[in-house]
Design a protein around this motif. Structure first.
Motif, PDB file in Angstrom:
ATOM      1  N   THR A 302       0.818  -1.213   0.000  1.00 37.97           N
ATOM      2  CA  THR A 302       0.000   0.000   0.000  1.00 37.97           C
ATOM      3  C   THR A 302       0.857   1.271   0.000  1.00 37.97           C
ATOM      4  OG1 THR A 302      -1.773  -1.146   1.156  1.00 37.97           O
ATOM      5  CG2 THR A 302      -1.760   1.255   1.331  1.00 37.97           C
ATOM      6  N   GLY A 303       1.939   1.240   0.741  1.00 42.77           N
ATOM      7  CA  GLY A 303       2.804   2.417   0.869  1.00 42.77           C
ATOM      8  C   GLY A 303       3.425   2.870  -0.448  1.00 42.77           C
ATOM      9  N   LEU A 304       3.417   2.001  -1.454  1.00 40.56           N
ATOM     10  CA  LEU A 304       3.980   2.370  -2.758  1.00 40.56           C
ATOM     11  C   LEU A 304       2.963   3.103  -3.638  1.00 40.56           C
ATOM     12  CD1 LEU A 304       5.811  -0.960  -3.772  1.00 40.56           C
ATOM     13  CD2 LEU A 304       6.772   1.081  -2.727  1.00 40.56           C
ATOM     14  N   ALA A 307       3.412   7.061  -4.716  1.00 43.06           N
ATOM     15  CA  ALA A 307       4.593   7.264  -5.570  1.00 43.06           C
ATOM     16  C   ALA A 307       4.356   6.650  -6.954  1.00 43.06           C
ATOM     17  CB  ALA A 307       5.832   6.656  -4.912  1.00 43.06           C
ATOM     18  N   THR A 308       3.785   5.446  -6.972  1.00 41.95           N
ATOM     19  CA  THR A 308       3.518   4.767  -8.238  1.00 41.95           C
ATOM     20  C   THR A 308       2.533   5.563  -9.081  1.00 41.95           C
ATOM     21  OG1 THR A 308       3.872   2.657  -7.125  1.00 41.95           O
ATOM     22  CG2 THR A 308       2.720   2.587  -9.239  1.00 41.95           C
ATOM     23  N   TYR A 309       1.459   5.997  -8.424  1.00 45.48           N
ATOM     24  CA  TYR A 309       0.419   6.739  -9.132  1.00 45.48           C
ATOM     25  C   TYR A 309       0.966   8.049  -9.695  1.00 45.48           C
ATOM     26  CZ  TYR A 309      -3.849   9.298 -10.097  1.00 45.48           C
ATOM     27  OH  TYR A 309      -4.827  10.020 -10.727  1.00 45.48           O
ATOM     28  N   TYR A 310       1.761   8.766  -8.889  1.00 49.85           N
ATOM     29  CA  TYR A 310       2.239  10.076  -9.336  1.00 49.85           C
ATOM     30  C   TYR A 310       3.455   9.979 -10.262  1.00 49.85           C
ATOM     31  CZ  TYR A 310      -1.439  12.597  -7.112  1.00 49.85           C
ATOM     32  OH  TYR A 310      -2.691  13.077  -6.804  1.00 49.85           O
ATOM     33  N   ILE A 311       3.804   8.767 -10.664  1.00 52.43           N
ATOM     34  CA  ILE A 311       4.689   8.578 -11.817  1.00 52.43           C
ATOM     35  C   ILE A 311       3.838   8.212 -13.039  1.00 52.43           C
ATOM     36  CG2 ILE A 311       6.483   7.114 -12.829  1.00 52.43           C
ATOM     37  CD1 ILE A 311       7.641   6.854  -9.946  1.00 52.43           C
ATOM     38  N   LEU A 312       2.984   7.203 -12.879  1.00 45.57           N
ATOM     39  CA  LEU A 312       2.259   6.678 -14.039  1.00 45.57           C
ATOM     40  C   LEU A 312       1.200   7.654 -14.566  1.00 45.57           C
ATOM     41  CD1 LEU A 312       1.800   2.924 -13.009  1.00 45.57           C
ATOM     42  CD2 LEU A 312       3.559   3.949 -14.474  1.00 45.57           C
TER      43      LEU A 312
ATOM     44  N   ILE B  34       8.583  16.635  -4.838  1.00 42.65           N
ATOM     45  CA  ILE B  34       7.790  15.470  -5.238  1.00 42.65           C
ATOM     46  C   ILE B  34       8.702  14.308  -5.650  1.00 42.65           C
ATOM     47  CG2 ILE B  34       6.161  14.624  -7.004  1.00 42.65           C
ATOM     48  CD1 ILE B  34       4.922  17.544  -6.888  1.00 42.65           C
ATOM     49  N   LEU B  35       9.774  14.615  -6.371  1.00 40.28           N
ATOM     50  CA  LEU B  35      10.709  13.556  -6.781  1.00 40.28           C
ATOM     51  C   LEU B  35      11.378  12.908  -5.577  1.00 40.28           C
ATOM     52  CD1 LEU B  35      12.369  15.143  -9.952  1.00 40.28           C
ATOM     53  CD2 LEU B  35      10.779  13.210  -9.887  1.00 40.28           C
ATOM     54  N   ASP B  36      11.669  13.697  -4.564  1.00 35.62           N
ATOM     55  CA  ASP B  36      12.218  13.130  -3.327  1.00 35.62           C
ATOM     56  C   ASP B  36      11.249  12.107  -2.743  1.00 35.62           C
ATOM     57  OD1 ASP B  36      14.583  14.431  -3.308  1.00 35.62           O
ATOM     58  OD2 ASP B  36      14.060  15.880  -1.742  1.00 35.62           O
ATOM     59  N   TYR B  37       9.956  12.455  -2.772  1.00 30.64           N
ATOM     60  CA  TYR B  37       8.956  11.537  -2.230  1.00 30.64           C
ATOM     61  C   TYR B  37       8.865  10.275  -3.080  1.00 30.64           C
ATOM     62  CZ  TYR B  37       4.663   9.387  -0.803  1.00 30.64           C
ATOM     63  OH  TYR B  37       3.765   8.460  -0.377  1.00 30.64           O
ATOM     64  N   ALA B  39      11.009   8.898  -4.822  1.00 33.31           N
ATOM     65  CA  ALA B  39      12.209   8.056  -4.696  1.00 33.31           C
ATOM     66  C   ALA B  39      12.025   6.952  -3.659  1.00 33.31           C
ATOM     67  CB  ALA B  39      13.419   8.927  -4.356  1.00 33.31           C
ATOM     68  N   ALA B  40      10.944   7.037  -2.887  1.00 30.68           N
ATOM     69  CA  ALA B  40      10.620   5.969  -1.927  1.00 30.68           C
ATOM     70  C   ALA B  40      10.593   4.601  -2.612  1.00 30.68           C
ATOM     71  CB  ALA B  40       9.280   6.252  -1.268  1.00 30.68           C
ATOM     72  N   LEU B  41      10.271   4.596  -3.896  1.00 32.01           N
ATOM     73  CA  LEU B  41      10.232   3.322  -4.624  1.00 32.01           C
ATOM     74  C   LEU B  41      11.588   2.623  -4.613  1.00 32.01           C
ATOM     75  CD1 LEU B  41       8.131   3.920  -7.890  1.00 32.01           C
ATOM     76  CD2 LEU B  41       7.411   2.935  -5.722  1.00 32.01           C
ATOM     77  N   ASP B  42      12.665   3.414  -4.533  1.00 29.99           N
ATOM     78  CA  ASP B  42      14.015   2.835  -4.553  1.00 29.99           C
ATOM     79  C   ASP B  42      14.281   1.959  -3.339  1.00 29.99           C
ATOM     80  OD1 ASP B  42      14.574   4.026  -6.933  1.00 29.99           O
ATOM     81  OD2 ASP B  42      15.449   5.823  -6.033  1.00 29.99           O
ATOM     82  N   GLN B  43      13.502   2.175  -2.276  1.00 32.47           N
ATOM     83  CA  GLN B  43      13.755   1.403  -1.063  1.00 32.47           C
ATOM     84  C   GLN B  43      13.131   0.013  -1.129  1.00 32.47           C
ATOM     85  OE1 GLN B  43      12.268   4.129   1.829  1.00 32.47           O
ATOM     86  NE2 GLN B  43      13.758   5.679   1.166  1.00 32.47           N
TER      87      GLN B  43
END
Lengths: 488, 96
Positions: A302-304, A307-312, B34-37, B39-43
């Motif tokens: 869920t925590g992803l 971030a996922t949405y605001y890229i795609l 926003i990009l800093d946030y 970047a959480a995907l990298d973890q």
């Protein structure tokens, strides 16, 4: 009482008993809109005369005969404006065709009536990103109605519309429904044709109903769903993996004994307004008393979601909005000498700040050197989020969460902090990423600064299982009085 | 101070967006944040996952290659900000 405050179901009953005519409905709506819309700013435009003409010739033997339906201003209705809340389409755009949902509603006898405010190109959670100014929450005019389908929500809650259509890319139907105390349904991806909906993020967008009751949502879905040759991602009822449903109202009123409802612990973690948590927990008890079996589940990724949405979503938006070139339609800058200057100026003048932010973000994550680091990574995270839901649905029939972790905020509260606004979408974006259906139903009120503000409960269903979702939502709704409350 | 930094002028050029100086400064600040946030995907270890482009896997949807009714020339041009001789008009692309 004004007919404007009634539901589709009650108006249809009165029409077929010949107690009222379709013109009576338009007349009452007109009076209510003239009185309330200046304060709510839900409608951007409407045409009473053409609605009256349509009402005069309406065929009430059809299933939606004589019922006016409001449209979010990003769904095309032939001959009407479609501004998408943007300056770029404000000047000289008139729709030359009907969206598929428009055609389908017309065929069922409904009257498309009124253009409803939204965040520019459906990007936002408050309608504050509309080039025409925000709509207001009928429960507290100092607060936002949510977004992006905020005008659609404000109109229904303010009793100046019978029912409306919204579009939902990351929560844009469910969150405003929660903020305004309504029912808002985002169908499974592919259930409703997107043809004629101005595209924001094509792999996430779905059109859905915003209504006063669960029954009305089911009635409208009956006439929205279906395969369309104009949208290759639309699915036919009964195709692979899609259970054939001929009537989404068929299971309303059936009980929910032994229905398995999952509470994802990640959706009840920190960051939720304490009173919202309390109202949702009370709703869980109510569902339990109706015979549902409640169990805690986990959706570990869920925590992803955000971030996922605001890229795609921005990536897809940056590609979709490339069509606004100032040549075929939309704003055209004056006084440019060459074609590049023409593109830069037309787009720079026409788009508002949030749209520019998302085009820039989307362009960046798709650009050379960053594509793998952002876009591909987000697509992988999307898989994990979807797999979480698939695993959970092996154990439960329906998943329950708050629709929004926060109550309706004050207009201007998040003006300078887009990230804070994005974070409030945490419980809704995951469904779009996974393509799942979700419904928000009213589950009580909290008090802020002396005003009662609605709280929404989100129910999440298996893909193409809108019937179970609607049955569950209906059972809860009928056991409570929340949907009968009206703002003063 | 943000860990990520977006070259706003380069990206704006790719996106064909004219930005004022103050817009460029504001968006840089906001997008870095926003990009800093993001970047959480990298973890997270995402290597094993297959990318999903679409929630619903629909492939190879073809229509029959047959003529069918479409917009008329008049409808297509109805919203054009500038038109001439039944065509869209735009600034010159080809050098003289």
């Amino acid at each position: 009482m004004s007919l404007a405050s009634e539901t589709i179901a009650s108006l249809r009953a009165k029409l077929t008993r010949k107690e009222i005519t379709p013109v009576d409905i338009i007349t009452d709506l007109e009076a209510a809109i003239i009185k309330q819309n200046p304060a709510l700013h839900a409608y951007l435009s409407r045409d009473f005369d053409s609605a009256k003409r349509a009402a005069e010739s309406a065929d009430i033997t059809l299933p939606l005969g004589g019922i006016p339906i409001g449209f979010k201003d990003n769904i095309n209705v032939r001959g009407e404006p479609c501004t998408c809340g943007s300056k770029i389409l404000a000047e000289n755009y008139t729709a030359t065709y009907d969206a598929t949902v428009t055609t389908k509603l017309r065929n069922a006898g409904a009257i498309p009536f009124g253009r409803l405010n939204c965040d520019e190109f459906a990007m936002g959670s408050s309608t504050e990103n509309s080039a025409f100014g925000p709509s207001r929450n009928p429960w507290d005019h100092a607060r936002v109605p949510g977004g992006s389908s905020g005008g659609s929500a404000s109109a229904v809650a303010g009793d100046i519309a019978i029912a409306t259509l919204g579009s939902d890319t990351g929560g844009s139907i469910r969150q405003p429904a929660a903020f305004c105390g309504l029912v808002g349904l985002k169908p499974t991806y592919g259930t409703v044709s997107r043809y004629g909906l101005v595209a924001f993020a094509s792999s996430l967008d779905q059109i859905g109903p915003m209504t006063k009751t669960v029954e009305d949502a089911a009635i409208l879905l009956n006439h929205l769903a279906g395969k369309d040759t104009h949208d290759s991602t639309s699915l036919s009822q009964g195709s692979a993996g899609v259970s054939p449903v001929s009537d989404f109202t068929a299971n309303l009123g059936k009980d929910i004994k032994n229905l398995r409802i999952g509470l994802p612990k990640e959706y009840f973690a920190e960051g939720i307004h304490p009173q919202i948590r309390d109202r949702v927990q009370q709703a869980v008890k109510q569902l339990e008393s109706l015979g549902a079996n409640i169990e805690e589940i986990s959706l570990p990724h869920t925590g992803l979601g955000i971030a996922t949405y605001y890229i795609l979503a921005p990536a897809e938006a940056s590609a979709n909005l490339a069509r606004f070139d100032g040549v075929r339609y939309g704003h055209r800058a004056i006084g440019t000498n060459d074609v590049l200057e023409h593109y830069f100026a037309s787009r720079g003048e026409g788009f508002g700040p949030e749209v520019k932010r998302r085009i820039l973000l989307g362009t960046y994550v798709l650009s050379s050197g960053y594509y793998d680091a952002y876009y591909i990574k987000a697509q992988k995270a999307r898989t994990l989020i979807r797999d979480d839901f698939s695993a959970a649905f092996m154990k439960v029939d329906v998943i329950l969460s708050p629709t929004s972790p926060v109550p309706p905020f004050r207009i201007g509260e998040h003006r300078d902090d887009p990230l804070a606004m994005y974070l409030a979408d945490a419980f809704t974006v995951t469904l779009n990423l996974a393509g799942l259906p979700g419904i928000s139903v009213p589950c009580g009120f909290i008090e802020e600064e002396g005003k009662a503000l609605p709280v929404g409960l989100q129910l999440i269903g298996k893909p193409h299982d809108e019937s179970t979702l609607l049955r569950t939502a209906h059972a809860y709704e009928q056991a409570t009085e929340w949907h009968k409350q009206h703002p003063r | 101070m943000a860990n990520h930094h977006i070259d706003i002028h380069h990206v704006a050029k790719l996106a064909r967006l004219k930005l004022s100086d103050s817009e460029a400064a504001t968006y840089t600040l906001q997008l870095d944040h926003i990009l800093d946030y993001i970047a959480a995907l990298d973890q997270h270890d995402l290597d094993a996952a297959m990318p999903t482009a679409h929630a619903e896997a629909v492939f190879d949807v073809w229509r029959h290659d047959e003529p069918r009714p479409s917009f008329t020339n008049e409808q297509s041009l109805a919203n054009a900000p500038k038109k001439s001789q039944g065509q869209f008009q735009m600034p010159r692309v080809v050098e003289e």
